[in-house]
Design a protein around this motif. Sequence first.
Motif, PDB file in Angstrom:
ATOM      1  N   TYR A  36       1.063  -1.118   0.214  1.00 45.26           N
ATOM      2  CA  TYR A  36       0.032  -0.077   0.196  1.00 45.26           C
ATOM      3  C   TYR A  36       0.973   1.341  -0.012  1.00 45.26           C
ATOM      4  CZ  TYR A  36      -3.823   3.256   0.400  1.00 45.26           C
ATOM      5  OH  TYR A  36      -4.505   4.300   0.275  1.00 45.26           O
ATOM      6  N   GLN A  39       0.875   3.730  -3.222  1.00 46.27           N
ATOM      7  CA  GLN A  39      -0.504   4.439  -2.948  1.00 46.27           C
ATOM      8  C   GLN A  39      -0.245   5.818  -2.091  1.00 46.27           C
ATOM      9  OE1 GLN A  39      -3.151   6.482  -4.365  1.00 46.27           O
ATOM     10  NE2 GLN A  39      -3.940   4.607  -5.059  1.00 46.27           N
ATOM     11  N   GLU A  98      -5.063  -3.859  -3.998  1.00 43.14           N
ATOM     12  CA  GLU A  98      -5.683  -2.768  -4.094  1.00 43.14           C
ATOM     13  C   GLU A  98      -6.523  -2.735  -5.364  1.00 43.14           C
ATOM     14  OE1 GLU A  98      -4.465   1.942  -4.257  1.00 43.14           O
ATOM     15  OE2 GLU A  98      -3.066   0.437  -3.895  1.00 43.14           O
ATOM     16  N   TYR A 245      -7.137   1.856   0.754  1.00 35.67           N
ATOM     17  CA  TYR A 245      -6.170   1.048   1.758  1.00 35.67           C
ATOM     18  C   TYR A 245      -7.218   0.057   2.375  1.00 35.67           C
ATOM     19  CZ  TYR A 245      -3.872   0.241   6.513  1.00 35.67           C
ATOM     20  OH  TYR A 245      -3.393   0.086   7.680  1.00 35.67           O
ATOM     21  N   TRP A 248      -7.031  -2.896  -0.130  1.00 38.52           N
ATOM     22  CA  TRP A 248      -6.011  -3.719   0.066  1.00 38.52           C
ATOM     23  C   TRP A 248      -5.882  -4.533   1.323  1.00 38.52           C
ATOM     24  CZ3 TRP A 248      -2.178  -3.084   3.794  1.00 38.52           C
ATOM     25  CH2 TRP A 248      -1.024  -3.592   3.461  1.00 38.52           C
ATOM     26  N   GLY A 253      -3.807  -7.500   2.289  1.00 35.78           N
ATOM     27  CA  GLY A 253      -3.056  -6.563   3.057  1.00 35.78           C
ATOM     28  C   GLY A 253      -2.698  -6.960   4.546  1.00 35.78           C
ATOM     29  N   THR A 268      -1.414   2.624   9.555  1.00 34.29           N
ATOM     30  CA  THR A 268      -1.073   2.156   8.208  1.00 34.29           C
ATOM     31  C   THR A 268       0.049   0.916   8.203  1.00 34.29           C
ATOM     32  OG1 THR A 268       0.741   3.504   8.003  1.00 34.29           O
ATOM     33  CG2 THR A 268      -1.208   4.483   7.187  1.00 34.29           C
TER      34      THR A 268
END
Length: 343
Positions: A36, A39, A98, A245, A248, A253, A268
């Motif tokens: 991620y 991005q 994503e 996010y 993902w 993720g 994050t």
Amino acid sequence: MEQQVVRLCFSVLILAKTLISSPVPTILDTDIGTDYDDQMALSFILSNPDGFDLKLVVCSTFNTTARAQIVAKTLAIYGRYNVPIAIGRNTGVSTMGEYEWAQNYTLEQFKNEGGTVYENGEDALYNELQKATPDNIYHLIEISPETSVGDVLQRLKPEITKNIRLFAMAGSIYRGYGNSSQPSKEYNVYIDIPAAKAMFNASWAYFGLAPLDTTIFLQFNGPVWQQFLSYRNKNKHVQLILDSYTTWYNNGGKGAGALQPFSPDIGTSTMYDVLAAILSLYYPKTITMISRQLPLVVTDDGYTRINATQGQPVQSAVSFQSENPYNSTSMLAVVALYSIIFS
């Protein structure tokens, strides 16, 4: 407490903006969609037009057309149809958590709305880099395995690279994944070792490196992330981050390795690539970091080693000014997230 956080955020952001001189012609080479951090780096670049004159976004490795769709949707939300997308060589199939976020936004739609897509990404990258001159220095932000750059370096004359400042998330010098005391084979290097060698061996005007030594600590969380979340459904750029996010995260993720827990509600995953963009924006300053010029080479087995006789000089962000790295990364989080909020 919340008001103190807001005041601190504004103070850090204002201070950071004073370090920006003027927009620099910039190319981003990304493998957006897999992890991620790409991005977040792209959104940070788009949120700082005073520093980045973004000329081209190159999508490199594996299913590059799918990556281009993610870039296209991001550019469309920012209204940046003036930034061309270059589709690099397809090197196979890889998980891209994503992609679901962008799968209904086609490249044809992007072109119909005024955007440009180059099917031969290496040619597009070569042609754009050719515009670099001593009076028109370019920044190349490299946050992907170096496949596209390696292809282009085979035909790019050395006098051109001397007009290009390179900022790359790559390598591992003293510390590795998981905050290991031993260096690791870093992903962007070992996926295409010959291309990484070509990049490290080239003569750039400047080579600024964001290695694992510092990037492993870059997670955006705590009060700064909660402030960012407070703009949910109020700011289209914040919403872009939260929506993509979450997609993902839900598509695999959540299994990404990181030093601290993460989820869309608390912060994050590791934002490795954002540091390369920050190094580019604030060049020649390296805010919050200690940088050392080291002669680096890529070995045949994919490590990044110091070699005094063969290595080219690389300005490497190897540690932070604060003994607690999370104090420094909190400041970087302010710079990145508040740029997106107020863009």
